[in-house]
Design a protein around this motif. Structure first.
Motif, mmCIF file in Angstrom:
data_model
loop_
_atom_site.group_PDB
_atom_site.id
_atom_site.type_symbol
_atom_site.label_atom_id
_atom_site.label_comp_id
_atom_site.label_asym_id
_atom_site.label_seq_id
_atom_site.Cartn_x
_atom_site.Cartn_y
_atom_site.Cartn_z
ATOM 1 N N THR A 121 0.829 -1.200 0.000
ATOM 2 C CA THR A 121 0.000 0.000 0.000
ATOM 3 C C THR A 121 0.871 1.262 0.000
ATOM 4 N N LYS A 122 0.231 2.411 -0.101
ATOM 5 C CA LYS A 122 0.961 3.688 -0.039
ATOM 6 C C LYS A 122 1.714 3.817 1.285
ATOM 7 N N LYS A 123 1.092 3.355 2.363
ATOM 8 C CA LYS A 123 1.729 3.403 3.682
ATOM 9 C C LYS A 123 3.000 2.548 3.684
ATOM 10 N N GLY A 124 2.920 1.371 3.082
ATOM 11 C CA GLY A 124 4.091 0.499 2.997
ATOM 12 C C GLY A 124 5.175 1.089 2.118
ATOM 13 N N LEU A 125 4.778 1.649 0.981
ATOM 14 C CA LEU A 125 5.754 2.270 0.082
ATOM 15 C C LEU A 125 6.436 3.459 0.750
ATOM 16 N N ALA A 126 5.673 4.228 1.517
ATOM 17 C CA ALA A 126 6.265 5.372 2.228
ATOM 18 C C ALA A 126 7.294 4.897 3.250
ATOM 19 N N LEU A 127 7.023 3.772 3.927
ATOM 20 C CA LEU A 127 7.951 3.257 4.926
ATOM 21 C C LEU A 127 9.272 2.828 4.302
ATOM 22 N N ILE A 128 9.239 2.272 3.104
ATOM 23 C CA ILE A 128 10.482 1.842 2.470
ATOM 24 C C ILE A 128 11.082 2.926 1.573
ATOM 25 N N GLY A 129 10.499 4.121 1.623
ATOM 26 C CA GLY A 129 11.066 5.239 0.880
ATOM 27 C C GLY A 129 10.696 5.258 -0.586
ATOM 28 N N ARG A 130 9.647 4.567 -0.945
ATOM 29 C CA ARG A 130 9.210 4.523 -2.343
ATOM 30 C C ARG A 130 7.874 5.199 -2.571
ATOM 31 N N GLY A 131 7.303 5.747 -1.529
ATOM 32 C CA GLY A 131 5.987 6.365 -1.650
ATOM 33 C C GLY A 131 6.079 7.761 -2.221
ATOM 34 N N GLN A 132 4.987 8.189 -2.769
ATOM 35 C CA GLN A 132 4.886 9.560 -3.264
ATOM 36 C C GLN A 132 3.758 10.223 -2.503
ATOM 37 N N ASN A 133 3.954 11.501 -2.241
ATOM 38 C CA ASN A 133 2.888 12.199 -1.543
ATOM 39 C C ASN A 133 1.730 12.447 -2.500
ATOM 40 N N ASP A 134 0.659 13.024 -2.006
ATOM 41 C CA ASP A 134 -0.547 13.185 -2.811
ATOM 42 C C ASP A 134 -0.445 14.290 -3.851
ATOM 43 N N LYS A 135 0.607 15.113 -3.804
ATOM 44 C CA LYS A 135 0.755 16.188 -4.782
ATOM 45 C C LYS A 135 1.118 15.617 -6.140
ATOM 46 N N ALA A 136 0.813 16.383 -7.155
ATOM 47 C CA ALA A 136 1.158 15.954 -8.510
ATOM 48 C C ALA A 136 2.675 15.872 -8.645
ATOM 49 N N ILE A 137 3.139 14.931 -9.425
ATOM 50 C CA ILE A 137 4.580 14.723 -9.582
ATOM 51 C C ILE A 137 5.251 15.949 -10.195
ATOM 52 N N ASN A 138 4.580 16.634 -11.091
ATOM 53 C CA ASN A 138 5.182 17.766 -11.792
ATOM 54 C C ASN A 138 5.112 19.075 -11.017
ATOM 55 N N GLU A 139 4.481 19.088 -9.863
ATOM 56 C CA GLU A 139 4.362 20.321 -9.093
ATOM 57 C C GLU A 139 5.703 20.702 -8.487
ATOM 58 N N THR A 140 6.108 21.975 -8.671
ATOM 59 C CA THR A 140 7.371 22.459 -8.139
ATOM 60 C C THR A 140 7.228 22.740 -6.652
ATOM 61 N N PRO A 141 8.167 22.253 -5.829
ATOM 62 C CA PRO A 141 8.102 22.525 -4.389
ATOM 63 C C PRO A 141 8.163 24.019 -4.097
ATOM 64 N N THR A 142 7.466 24.456 -3.065
ATOM 65 C CA THR A 142 7.366 25.872 -2.704
ATOM 66 C C THR A 142 8.734 26.488 -2.443
ATOM 67 N N ALA A 143 9.603 25.796 -1.727
ATOM 68 C CA ALA A 143 10.933 26.338 -1.419
ATOM 69 C C ALA A 143 11.716 26.600 -2.697
ATOM 70 N N LEU A 144 11.568 25.726 -3.682
ATOM 71 C CA LEU A 144 12.263 25.907 -4.950
ATOM 72 C C LEU A 144 11.701 27.119 -5.701
ATOM 73 N N LYS A 145 10.399 27.324 -5.617
ATOM 74 C CA LYS A 145 9.781 28.505 -6.242
ATOM 75 C C LYS A 145 10.330 29.791 -5.615
ATOM 76 N N TRP A 146 10.405 29.822 -4.280
ATOM 77 C CA TRP A 146 10.918 31.005 -3.585
ATOM 78 C C TRP A 146 12.363 31.282 -3.987
ATOM 79 N N THR A 147 13.168 30.230 -4.062
ATOM 80 C CA THR A 147 14.573 30.382 -4.436
ATOM 81 C C THR A 147 14.680 30.919 -5.860
ATOM 82 N N ALA A 148 13.884 30.372 -6.763
ATOM 83 C CA ALA A 148 13.909 30.827 -8.160
ATOM 84 C C ALA A 148 13.466 32.283 -8.253
ATOM 85 N N ASP A 149 12.445 32.667 -7.486
ATOM 86 C CA ASP A 149 11.994 34.054 -7.488
ATOM 87 C C ASP A 149 13.094 34.994 -6.990
ATOM 88 N N ALA A 150 13.762 34.595 -5.897
ATOM 89 C CA ALA A 150 14.827 35.427 -5.334
ATOM 90 C C ALA A 150 15.978 35.579 -6.320
#
Length: 165
Positions: A121-150
């Motif tokens: 399951t997703k819970k199992g995949l997350a435990l072994i480091g293979r899970g993905q969070n619920d966000k879209a894969i192509n979404e840019t992380p917020t910290a990266l957006k802030w860095t790019a803006d700066a």
């Protein structure tokens, strides 16, 4: 009297002995005893105040065992191994079915849609480091957006300074 003492010694183990048998740290075994995860474990009431554990006690399933079982299930499905073996962790082959059931009960595993095999399951995949969070894969992380803006602001300011000279 010596026979009775020997019988007691053969049926009980210390945390260090169980740690060696179960491929665990003795501090973990002590913690499992304190948390009442090892059936029949009792603490001595006199010095050295150690935990005494029945020889037939089973090793609690912790995150390391769960990860190992999940990886071995993946390896089994990919036909890299022929059977699940966690005997090095102190879990005999006869207990593997119970471990798998525990993983299913804890939502680390589920029946596949065909109802034939198991899937992680997703819970199992997350435990072994293979899970993905619920966000879209192509979404840019917020910290990266802030860095790019700066960086963009600084670069734009530097270019304006150069142009105005």
């Amino acid at each position: 009297m010596a026979k009775s003492y020997k019988l007691v010694e053969e049926t009980k183990r210390t945390t260090a002995e169980c740690a060696e048998k179960w491929n665990a740290d003795k501090r973990d075994v002590s913690a499992w005893c304190r948390a009442d995860l090892i059936s029949g474990a009792v603490k001595e009431t006199s010095f050295p105040f150690r935990w005494i554990i029945p020889c037939d006690a089973k090793r609690p399933i912790d995150a390391r065992i769960i990860r190992e079982l999940l990886w071995q299930i993946i390896e089994l499905e990919n036909e890299r191994i022929s059977e699940i073996d966690v005997s090095a962790w102190g879990i005999p082959a006869v207990d593997i079915a119970g471990c798998i059931q525990s993983l299913k009960d804890a939502d680390y595993l589920a029946f596949s849609q065909e109802g034939v095999g198991l899937q992680i399951t997703k819970k199992g995949l997350a435990l072994i480091g293979r899970g993905q969070n619920d966000k879209a894969i192509n979404e840019t992380p917020t910290a990266l957006k802030w860095t790019a803006d700066a960086v963009g602001i600084i670069a734009g300011s530097a270019i304006n300074q150069i142009i105005q000279r």
